[in-house]
Design an enzyme around this catalytic site. Structure first.
Site, PDB file in Angstrom:
ATOM      1  CG  ASP A 302      30.519  36.077  38.412  1.00 36.18           C
ATOM      2  OD1 ASP A 302      30.641  35.053  39.091  1.00 36.18           O
ATOM      3  OD2 ASP A 302      30.424  36.057  37.173  1.00 36.18           O
ATOM      4  NE  ARG A 303      31.718  41.500  44.328  1.00 39.28           N
ATOM      5  CZ  ARG A 303      31.754  41.345  45.647  1.00 39.28           C
ATOM      6  NH1 ARG A 303      31.321  42.316  46.433  1.00 39.28           N
ATOM      7  NH2 ARG A 303      32.231  40.240  46.182  1.00 39.28           N
TER       8      ARG A 303
END
Length: 421
Positions: A302-303
């Site tokens: 997600d990051r």
């Protein structure tokens, strides 16, 4: 055919006729017994990409200009329901409540929701500058829906650049709106292309790394397939590519509590495409590795911070620690839009905490209560895996590896692959 199947089949046909979606078409299959996973899936209606010939991956996003439908992933695999998204308020709620999830899919759904909203504006009494302000504020609102996934904020920054350029030369608001809509639609197409490149690079790299490249077993976590993207998938895209190459013996997917994205969604996709797969409890992963049944672990992201520290679904860190202990390579598969070079390490990543109800009740908070009343709950949606536990980061531009250190030079990789040496 039971009444629910008949009702859903009718609904699917009706919706397909009404929408004539250029990115999706309806396909129906009912009552498919899944021996490997030990339970029955009933697929009432699903969507299928109409991109390349023979592409039969599921679609979470069905879009045509002026219309957006999102597959309600909270209902899968036992019920298929498409929700109409009319504007950014609908999209914000859908993202927050995990109707749509997966970092790439969240970004695309958000961008398209605003495209639909401006496509259907009855009128706009304002200048091109006013249109720019309107769009930018809507994008800021959408970014607030879920903080951890960087793809959404990255998409907003890029779309704001398009808006700003259009507003600088446009004589009327509609020209700015048109530029935005076209840019959002390009993002939809680019995401599928990017995912297929990730699959290709990842499959080639893993086959070259492993000695037995014809009997590869992969463990994955959460859902990183076509349901989490605009199509094809990231980590699951690598698994798809390995299977297409005849190199995959079996995929293992964790249940991914508490929202069960693995058992509900990844298993659903693997079964749909007839990829040999086995579902395991989250707590069985270490035992599976110890039994020698996992050759590699592949997860999404997600990051990703500049040093390679990676935020992904809660439980990813557990798998990375166990993989390191057992000498198993651990890969992250993610587009470069998931990279946040403004963060030096994972310590700076904001971790979303979800409702206690997701742990206190079945079905990720949607079912009956199973935990004791009065118990306190800690329910982070993500954890951060340190770069030192990651063997490589698979992107649409190639695989990022380490050069004798515990971290990755992602900024250098981005400069090199973008041609800015």
């Amino acid at each position: 055919m039971n009444n629910l199947a008949k009702k859903t089949l009718f609904y699917g046909v009706k919706q397909a006729k009404l929408n004539k979606c250029v990115h999706c078409l309806a396909v129906w299959s009912l009552s498919k017994a899944i021996n490997e996973l030990g339970f029955l899936y009933t697929q009432h209606s699903i969507t299928m990409s109409v991109g390349s010939e023979g592409d039969k991956t599921l679609e979470a996003i069905c879009y045509r200009r002026g219309s957006l439908q999102l597959l309600d992933q909270r209902k899968l695999p036992l019920e298929t329901l498409y929700l109409d998204i009319h504007d950014t308020n609908d999209a914000w709620d859908a993202i927050k409540e995990m109707v749509v999830r997966g970092a790439p899919a969240i970004a695309i759904a958000a961008a398209l929701s605003l495209a639909v909203e401006v496509s259907n504006l009855a009128s706009f009494d304002g200048t091109s500058h006013d249109a720019s302000v309107f769009l930018s504020e809507k994008l800021d609102f959408l970014v607030s829906s879920r903080p951890t996934a960087v793809n959404l904020s990255d998409a907003a920054v890029k779309l704001k650049e398009v808006i700003s350029k259009a507003a600088a030369t446009a004589k009327e608001a509609n020209s700015v709106f048109k530029a935005y809509i076209e840019a959002a639609e390009v993002m939809l197409e680019d995401d599928v292309t990017s995912n297929k490149a990730i699959g290709s690079y990842g499959a080639s790299f893993i086959k070259s790394y492993l000695t037995d490249s014809k009997n590869i077993t992969i463990l994955t976590h959460c859902n990183t397939g076509s349901l989490a993207t605009a199509g094809y998938g990231t980590a699951l895209g690598v698994i798809r590519a390995l299977y297409a190459d005849g190199a995959l013996e079996r995929a293992y997917c964790t249940e991914t509590r508490p929202f069960n994205q693995g058992s509900r969604l990844t298993a659903f996709e693997l079964v749909h495409e007839n990829i040999p797969a086995t579902l395991i409890a989250d707590s069985a992963a270490a035992a599976l590795m110890n039994a020698g049944r996992v050759k590699a672990v592949i997860v999404g992201a997600d990051r990703v911070a500049a040093n390679g520290d990676t935020a992904n679904k809660i439980g990813t860190y557990n798998l990375a620690v166990s993989a390191m202990h057992h000498g198993i390579p651990f890969y992250v598969a993610a587009p470069l839009t998931s990279v946040d070079l403004s963060l030096s390490s994972g310590q700076e990543i904001v971790i979303e905490e979800r409702s206690p109800k997701e742990l206190l009740h079945t079905l990720g908070g949607l079912g009956e209560q199973v935990a004791a009343s009065g118990i306190s709950v800690w329910n982070p949606a993500f954890d951060v895996t340190p770069a030192k536990l990651i063997s490589g980061i698979i992107t649409e531009k190639g695989v990022i590896t380490k050069n004798g250190t515990d971290t990755f030079d992602i900024a250098g990789f981005v400069r090199k692959t973008s041609g800015n040496l």
